[in-house]
Design a protein around this motif. Structure first.
Motif, mmCIF file in Angstrom:
data_model
loop_
_atom_site.group_PDB
_atom_site.id
_atom_site.type_symbol
_atom_site.label_atom_id
_atom_site.label_comp_id
_atom_site.label_asym_id
_atom_site.label_seq_id
_atom_site.Cartn_x
_atom_site.Cartn_y
_atom_site.Cartn_z
ATOM 1 N N LYS A 68 0.833 -1.216 0.000
ATOM 2 C CA LYS A 68 0.000 0.000 0.000
ATOM 3 C C LYS A 68 0.864 1.260 0.000
ATOM 4 O O LYS A 68 0.552 2.233 -0.689
ATOM 5 C CB LYS A 68 -0.936 0.004 1.209
ATOM 6 C CG LYS A 68 -2.171 -0.846 1.010
ATOM 7 C CD LYS A 68 -3.108 -0.648 2.188
ATOM 8 C CE LYS A 68 -4.384 -1.443 2.011
ATOM 9 N NZ LYS A 68 -5.189 -1.432 3.242
ATOM 10 N N THR A 69 1.920 1.226 0.787
ATOM 11 C CA THR A 69 2.820 2.389 0.824
ATOM 12 C C THR A 69 3.370 2.654 -0.569
ATOM 13 O O THR A 69 3.410 3.789 -1.038
ATOM 14 C CB THR A 69 3.979 2.122 1.810
ATOM 15 O OG1 THR A 69 3.396 1.742 3.049
ATOM 16 C CG2 THR A 69 4.861 3.331 1.997
ATOM 17 N N ARG A 72 0.712 4.042 -2.914
ATOM 18 C CA ARG A 72 0.371 5.445 -2.628
ATOM 19 C C ARG A 72 1.290 6.384 -3.416
ATOM 20 O O ARG A 72 0.836 7.382 -3.954
ATOM 21 C CB ARG A 72 0.510 5.739 -1.130
ATOM 22 C CG ARG A 72 -0.673 5.271 -0.334
ATOM 23 C CD ARG A 72 -0.586 5.744 1.106
ATOM 24 N NE ARG A 72 -1.773 5.333 1.827
ATOM 25 C CZ ARG A 72 -2.928 6.000 1.804
ATOM 26 N NH1 ARG A 72 -3.036 7.124 1.128
ATOM 27 N NH2 ARG A 72 -3.977 5.545 2.456
ATOM 28 N N THR A 73 2.575 6.032 -3.468
ATOM 29 C CA THR A 73 3.515 6.862 -4.226
ATOM 30 C C THR A 73 3.287 6.682 -5.717
ATOM 31 O O THR A 73 3.149 7.650 -6.458
ATOM 32 C CB THR A 73 4.964 6.435 -3.902
ATOM 33 O OG1 THR A 73 5.062 6.258 -2.503
ATOM 34 C CG2 THR A 73 5.954 7.458 -4.385
ATOM 35 N N ILE A 77 -1.752 8.766 -4.619
ATOM 36 C CA ILE A 77 -2.997 8.745 -3.856
ATOM 37 C C ILE A 77 -2.901 9.797 -2.747
ATOM 38 O O ILE A 77 -1.941 9.794 -1.977
ATOM 39 C CB ILE A 77 -3.227 7.332 -3.270
ATOM 40 C CG1 ILE A 77 -3.394 6.352 -4.438
ATOM 41 C CG2 ILE A 77 -4.440 7.316 -2.355
ATOM 42 C CD1 ILE A 77 -3.210 4.916 -4.076
ATOM 43 N N SER A 79 -2.807 11.705 0.584
ATOM 44 C CA SER A 79 -2.495 11.042 1.856
ATOM 45 C C SER A 79 -3.703 10.957 2.787
ATOM 46 O O SER A 79 -3.779 10.062 3.621
ATOM 47 C CB SER A 79 -1.332 11.754 2.550
ATOM 48 O OG SER A 79 -1.663 13.108 2.691
ATOM 49 N N LEU A 83 -7.395 3.272 1.367
ATOM 50 C CA LEU A 83 -7.069 2.383 0.261
ATOM 51 C C LEU A 83 -7.590 0.978 0.562
ATOM 52 O O LEU A 83 -7.365 0.474 1.656
ATOM 53 C CB LEU A 83 -5.538 2.358 0.196
ATOM 54 C CG LEU A 83 -4.819 2.072 -1.091
ATOM 55 C CD1 LEU A 83 -5.324 2.986 -2.177
ATOM 56 C CD2 LEU A 83 -3.322 2.311 -0.869
ATOM 57 N N ALA A 229 -9.400 3.899 -4.038
ATOM 58 C CA ALA A 229 -8.955 4.995 -3.175
ATOM 59 C C ALA A 229 -10.147 5.888 -2.887
ATOM 60 O O ALA A 229 -10.973 6.140 -3.769
ATOM 61 C CB ALA A 229 -7.846 5.781 -3.868
#
Ligand code: PMP
Length: 357
Positions: A68-69, A72-73, A77, A79, A83, A229
């Motif tokens: 997930k991290t 996100r980048t 997505i 912050s 998710l 998201a």
């Protein structure tokens, strides 16, 4: 005496025809919007090393935190947004349907679009309304807003760009639909890598918007990984419907690794976009071919006899998608996925031979 399947299986399921996936054999496969490129050897080596360390004796991390991290980048997505991951975006559509399927709950989609929206509504026992697009595959905003007000859908799915037409709907039309919607609107951005436009940065503007993405068209269709998201007020409920280990250990590791090589994925997407331009220009030169501009990794086109052209291509070893008969707006339409330059050339020569016998 045990009962027969027809006495036990729900009527609407018996009435369905299963989603048909043809066997490509040795054909040039331009039917399923896959990325034609494999990963380069150095990425494969890094991947092999990462997968060799997989703890296959353990269940996957149900929260898929590392992945997930990374997502996100990679997918930018916001912050503040939550998710949820799925085994492909297909599974996310199913989770959403399961979460909202109260008796009488309704899903609204546009047609023609991705067929799984309607199918999954049926799986989940939801009612479904398919609003016809205009003949040029745009949304008639006033009709759409009126339909939303009339049907009060729990879910609205909007593919952006749309499959099979390849166009991006007008962003203001989508915004008006989101404002009119009593429930959730899911903007399905499966083809984002080829389009550039996105509702992802606009999530905070609309409390009832979710954005769906997949890694399938990025070159990772075999992994089965999609994401939703949006605001946690919605997603924390959707997440309860998710089976705990839906994204397996190998997928989590592989996606985490490959997403570190975004330059590779971006270069492949750029090559596909540039081949799309060439393919479209060449198709436009062929007599009797009507083309539609595309912001995705496929092109919709119309011929005079789609069935004949489709089987002629198959005989010449090229598999594309025949959409004739699937919707009135798609009469005599075919859809070709953008492949490698060599595959596209093979498709174009076969098509030219069929059209100029
Ligand atoms: N959304 C759209 C608009 C699609 O066209 C597709 C695949 N054809 C999907 C979702 C499904 O993607 P996934 O492989 O993530 O299940």
């Amino acid at each position: 005496m045990p009962k027969k399947p027809e006495d036990i299986i729900r009527d609407e399921i018996r009435a369905l025809t299963a989603y048909h996936v043809p066997d490509p054999g040795g054909m040039v496969k331009l039917d399923a919007m896959e990325n034609p490129y494999r990963l380069p050897p150095e990425v494969c080596r890094a991947l092999a090393e990462s997968l060799a360390g997989a703890a296959l004796n353990r269940y996957p991390d149900p929260g898929a935190r590392e992945l997930k991290t990374r997502l996100r980048t990679a997918m930018q997505i916001p912050s503040a947004m939550d998710l949820v991951l799925g085994n492909g975006s297909d599974e996310l559509i199913q989770m959403l349907a399961l979460a909202v399927a109260k008796p009488g709950a309704l899903m609204l989609g546009f047609e023609p679009s991705f067929v799984m929206f309607r199918m999954i509504a049926t799986f989940a026992g939801m009612r479904y309304v398919g609003l016809p697009l205009n003949a040029d595959f745009t949304i008639d905003t006033a009709t759409a807003v009126a339909a939303v007000e009339q049907h009060q859908p729990a879910l609205i799915f909007i593919a952006y760009p749309n499959n099979p037409s390849g166009n991006l709907f007008d962003a203001d039309a989508i915004a008006r639909i989101i404002h009119a919607a009593p429930g959730l609107v899911i903007v399905d951005e499966a083809y984002h890598a080829f389009a550039g436009r996105s509702f992802m940065p606009r999530l905070a503007e609309f409390p009832n918007l979710l954005v769906m993405r997949t890694v399938s068209k990025l070159g990772l269709a075999g992994l089965r990984l999609g994401l939703l998201a949006g605001h946690s007020a919605w997603l924390h409920h959707v997440d309860k419907v998710r089976l705990p280990y839906n994204v397996n250990v190998l997928t989590q590791l592989a996606a985490t690794e490959v997403l570190q090589h975004r330059d590779v994925l971006e270069a492949q997407a750029a090559a596909i976009r540039s081949e799309r331009t060439r393919l479209l220009a060449e198709l436009r030169r062929l007599p009797g071919v009507e083309t539609y501009a595309s912001e995705a990794n496929f092109i919709l086109f119309r011929v005079t006899k789609a069935d004949q052209v489709f089987s002629g291509l198959k005989q010449r070893g090229v598999l594309i998608k025949n959409l004739h008969g699937t919707h009135p707006l798609l009469a005599d339409c075919l859809r070709v996925t953008v492949g490698t330059p060599a595959e596209n050339t093979q498709f174009l020569s076969a098509l030219t031979a069929i059209l100029n016998p």
